[in-house]
Design a protein around this motif. Structure first.
Motif, short mmCIF file in Angstrom:
data_model
loop_
_atom_site.label_atom_id
_atom_site.label_comp_id
_atom_site.label_asym_id
_atom_site.label_seq_id
_atom_site.Cartn_x
_atom_site.Cartn_y
_atom_site.Cartn_z
N THR A 9 0.89 -1.19 -0.04
CA THR A 9 0.16 0.03 0.05
C THR A 9 0.85 1.25 0.21
O THR A 9 0.30 2.62 0.02
CB THR A 9 -0.97 0.17 1.21
N GLY A 10 2.21 1.15 -0.05
CA GLY A 10 3.03 2.15 0.10
C GLY A 10 3.28 2.68 -1.30
O GLY A 10 2.86 2.07 -2.29
N LEU A 11 4.43 3.89 -1.42
CA LEU A 11 4.80 4.34 -2.44
C LEU A 11 5.49 3.32 -3.39
O LEU A 11 4.89 3.40 -4.51
CB LEU A 11 5.82 5.42 -2.22
N VAL A 12 6.26 2.67 -3.22
CA VAL A 12 6.95 1.61 -4.10
C VAL A 12 6.14 0.52 -4.09
O VAL A 12 5.92 0.02 -5.32
CB VAL A 12 8.42 1.23 -3.39
N THR A 31 -1.17 -6.23 5.00
CA THR A 31 -1.31 -4.86 5.65
C THR A 31 -1.46 -5.06 7.12
O THR A 31 -1.92 -5.79 7.50
CB THR A 31 -2.36 -4.31 4.84
N THR A 32 -1.21 -3.93 7.66
CA THR A 32 -1.09 -3.66 9.25
C THR A 32 -2.52 -2.85 9.38
O THR A 32 -2.96 -2.90 10.54
CB THR A 32 0.09 -3.02 9.76
N LYS A 36 -7.33 -1.04 4.97
CA LYS A 36 -6.75 -1.33 3.51
C LYS A 36 -7.09 -2.59 2.94
O LYS A 36 -6.47 -2.65 1.83
CB LYS A 36 -5.41 -0.85 3.80
N LEU A 69 8.63 -5.32 1.64
CA LEU A 69 8.81 -4.05 1.42
C LEU A 69 8.56 -3.25 2.65
O LEU A 69 9.09 -2.04 3.06
CB LEU A 69 8.04 -3.16 0.33
N ARG A 90 10.96 -3.92 10.19
CA ARG A 90 11.51 -4.88 8.90
C ARG A 90 11.94 -6.19 9.24
O ARG A 90 11.90 -7.15 8.37
CB ARG A 90 12.78 -3.74 8.39
N TRP A 147 18.31 -5.77 8.47
CA TRP A 147 17.18 -5.98 7.28
C TRP A 147 17.92 -7.02 6.33
O TRP A 147 17.06 -8.05 6.30
CB TRP A 147 17.15 -4.55 6.72
N GLY A 167 17.91 3.61 -3.87
CA GLY A 167 18.32 4.92 -3.62
C GLY A 167 17.18 5.74 -3.35
O GLY A 167 16.30 5.33 -2.85
N VAL A 169 14.32 7.55 -4.15
CA VAL A 169 13.14 7.26 -4.93
C VAL A 169 12.48 8.75 -5.56
O VAL A 169 12.14 9.40 -4.60
CB VAL A 169 11.93 6.39 -4.75
N1 LIG Z 1 11.27 5.60 -0.94
C1 LIG Z 1 12.43 5.70 -0.77
O1 LIG Z 1 13.16 6.63 -1.25
C2 LIG Z 1 13.14 4.36 -0.34
C3 LIG Z 1 14.78 4.47 -0.33
C4 LIG Z 1 15.21 3.30 0.16
C5 LIG Z 1 14.76 2.07 0.85
N2 LIG Z 1 13.16 2.36 0.87
C6 LIG Z 1 12.64 1.31 1.50
O2 LIG Z 1 11.70 0.63 0.56
C7 LIG Z 1 10.39 0.16 1.25
C8 LIG Z 1 9.01 0.92 0.55
O3 LIG Z 1 9.37 2.28 0.51
P1 LIG Z 1 8.04 3.09 0.25
O4 LIG Z 1 8.62 4.54 -0.06
O5 LIG Z 1 7.22 2.40 -0.44
O6 LIG Z 1 7.41 3.29 1.89
P2 LIG Z 1 6.08 3.76 2.52
O7 LIG Z 1 5.38 4.50 1.53
O8 LIG Z 1 6.41 4.37 3.49
O9 LIG Z 1 5.45 2.24 2.63
C9 LIG Z 1 5.59 1.44 3.22
C10 LIG Z 1 4.72 0.23 3.91
O10 LIG Z 1 5.20 -0.44 4.87
C11 LIG Z 1 3.93 -0.72 5.64
N3 LIG Z 1 4.44 -0.18 6.93
C12 LIG Z 1 4.57 1.15 7.80
N4 LIG Z 1 4.82 1.28 9.06
C13 LIG Z 1 4.95 -0.03 9.29
C14 LIG Z 1 5.28 -0.83 10.61
N5 LIG Z 1 5.67 -0.02 11.73
N6 LIG Z 1 4.99 -2.35 10.59
C15 LIG Z 1 5.01 -2.87 9.25
N7 LIG Z 1 4.60 -2.42 8.28
C16 LIG Z 1 4.50 -1.12 8.33
C17 LIG Z 1 2.76 0.24 5.39
O11 LIG Z 1 1.86 -0.80 4.71
P3 LIG Z 1 0.33 -1.18 5.54
O12 LIG Z 1 -0.02 0.23 6.06
O13 LIG Z 1 -0.52 -1.64 4.52
O14 LIG Z 1 0.95 -2.16 6.62
C18 LIG Z 1 3.37 1.03 4.34
O15 LIG Z 1 2.67 1.22 3.22
C19 LIG Z 1 10.62 0.64 2.66
O16 LIG Z 1 11.08 -0.64 3.48
C20 LIG Z 1 11.68 1.60 2.32
O17 LIG Z 1 12.45 1.83 3.84
C21 LIG Z 1 12.29 3.46 0.19
#
Ligand SMILES: NC(=O)c1ccc[n+]([C@@H]2O[C@H](COP(=O)([O-])OP(=O)(O)OC[C@H]3O[C@@H](n4cnc5c(N)ncnc54)[C@H](OP(=O)(O)O)[C@@H]3O)[C@@H](O)[C@H]2O)c1
Length: 300
Positions: A9-12, A31-32, A36, A69, A90, A147, A167, A169
């Motif tokens: 449900t997140g960005l990626v 999902t938590t 959703k 993710l 994670r 992780w 990197g 995003v």
């Molecule tokens: N965006 C970047 O620039 C970037 C860069 C490097 C690495 N990453 C990594 O890539 C992954 C995805 O990134 P993203 O940008 O898509 O992140 P995001 O938009 O914050 O989405 C992460 C998802 O993880 C779940 N989540 C959030 N808090 C949580 C918790 N405390 N326990 C369990 N699940 C939780 C949520 O899904 P639900 O609400 O459905 O549970 C959320 O939709 C992440 O691990 C992030 O660290 C991202």
């Protein structure tokens, strides 16, 4: 093909889901948030509560690969309790998947886990490849090591494991890009610290493309999820300003001001990682957005 995505449900995750659907792949997701959960033939949600070790095992039915993710947002102030949440969201989530797979007897051939380039020590000169063994001496370095180790444990089940070191995003809908762009739009955009730190960015469509490339080609091991032409923070801010017909504010925000405002989390903006995309390109991935100018033209 059917995949199980955590953090879908997140960005990626949303972009990977979109690409899966374009290819005709079905997506199950954990999902938590019960709110959703959707139940469509191509997109089925299942609840998990990581702290309570609760997970709906039906999520694994007919699944060919897991894409992990899920994780608490890194871009929030790192209090000691939030640091624990960043790690647990994670690693304990991965452990819960692993334990449930062990006990339930579902056989899933592969896991693809998100990771981050924050594992590489901050450097203005060094170009990092996946086989570099050095680890940044920071909280982020520690997070990424734990992780990736939690992902590696799936090999004990005979699964193939891939880790994508993501990197910066760039996406219209969220993440860092709106936070970089909005101040420029309001004429207060500026570089951070010296502005010379490398930012190994990636357009969100290419990042989703890399996950699917790894999935479809059954690749394993570590892959950097970055575009072929990283830029410095100052170059990034100047290019955003140029495309918006704005100029950037001078001088830069001093590193010390960022440290006062954001605490330890300021390392996310100030650390420098020059990272290579060679390995994934050699594995067959063709980038759509190789240069920042093209990526920004699309996003702006
Ligand atoms: N965006 C970047 O620039 C970037 C860069 C490097 C690495 N990453 C990594 O890539 C992954 C995805 O990134 P993203 O940008 O898509 O992140 P995001 O938009 O914050 O989405 C992460 C998802 O993880 C779940 N989540 C959030 N808090 C949580 C918790 N405390 N326990 C369990 N699940 C939780 C949520 O899904 P639900 O609400 O459905 O549970 C959320 O939709 C992440 O691990 C992030 O660290 C991202």
């Amino acid at each position: 093909m059917q995949v199980l995505i955590t953090g879908a449900t997140g960005l990626v995750g949303s972009q990977i889901t979109k690409l899966c659907h374009q290819k005709g792949f079905k997506v199950n997701y954990l999902t938590t948030s019960k709110g959703k959960i959707e139940d469509q033939p191509e997109y089925k949600g299942f609840y998990w509560n990581i702290e309570n070790r609760e997970i709906d095992e039906n999520c694994f039915k007919n699944v060919d690969a897991i894409i992990h993710l899920a994780g608490a947002d890194i871009a929030k102030r790192w209090t000691s309790s939030y640091k624990k949440e960043i790690i647990a969201s994670r690693t304990q989530s991965a452990d819960l998947l692993l334990e449930t797979l062990k006990n339930s007897g579902f056989k899933i051939p592969r896991l693809i886990s998100a990771s981050a380039i924050g594992i590489y020590p901050s450097s203005l000169e060094k170009l990092y490849f996946e086989d570099d063994k050095s680890v940044d001496d920071s909280f982020l370095g520690e997070v990424v090591v734990l992780w990736e180790a939690s992902a590696d444990k799936f090999e004990d089940l005979g699964m193939e494991v891939a880790k994508i070191r993501i990197g910066l995003v760039l996406a219209r809908e969220g993440g860092a890009f709106p936070k970089l762009k909005d101040p420029v739009s309001f004429n207060v955009g500026t570089a951070f610290g010296s502005g010379k730190q490398w930012q190994s960015w990636i357009h969100i469509e290419d990042l989703a493309g890399i996950f699917l490339c790894v999935l479809e080609n059954k690749l394993s091991g570590v892959f950097n999820g970055v575009a072929p032409n990283p830029v410095t923070n100052e170059e990034m801010m100047k290019e955003i300003a140029a495309q918006l017909n704005k100029s950037i504010w001078l001088p830069n925000v001093p590193a010390i001001a960022l440290k006062v405002a954001l605490g330890e989390m300021s390392t996310v903006l100030l650390s420098s990682q020059l990272v290579s995309s060679d390995k994934i390109e050699k594995a067959g991935y063709e980038f759509r957005y190789k240069n920042l100018i093209k990526a920004l033209e699309d996003l702006l």
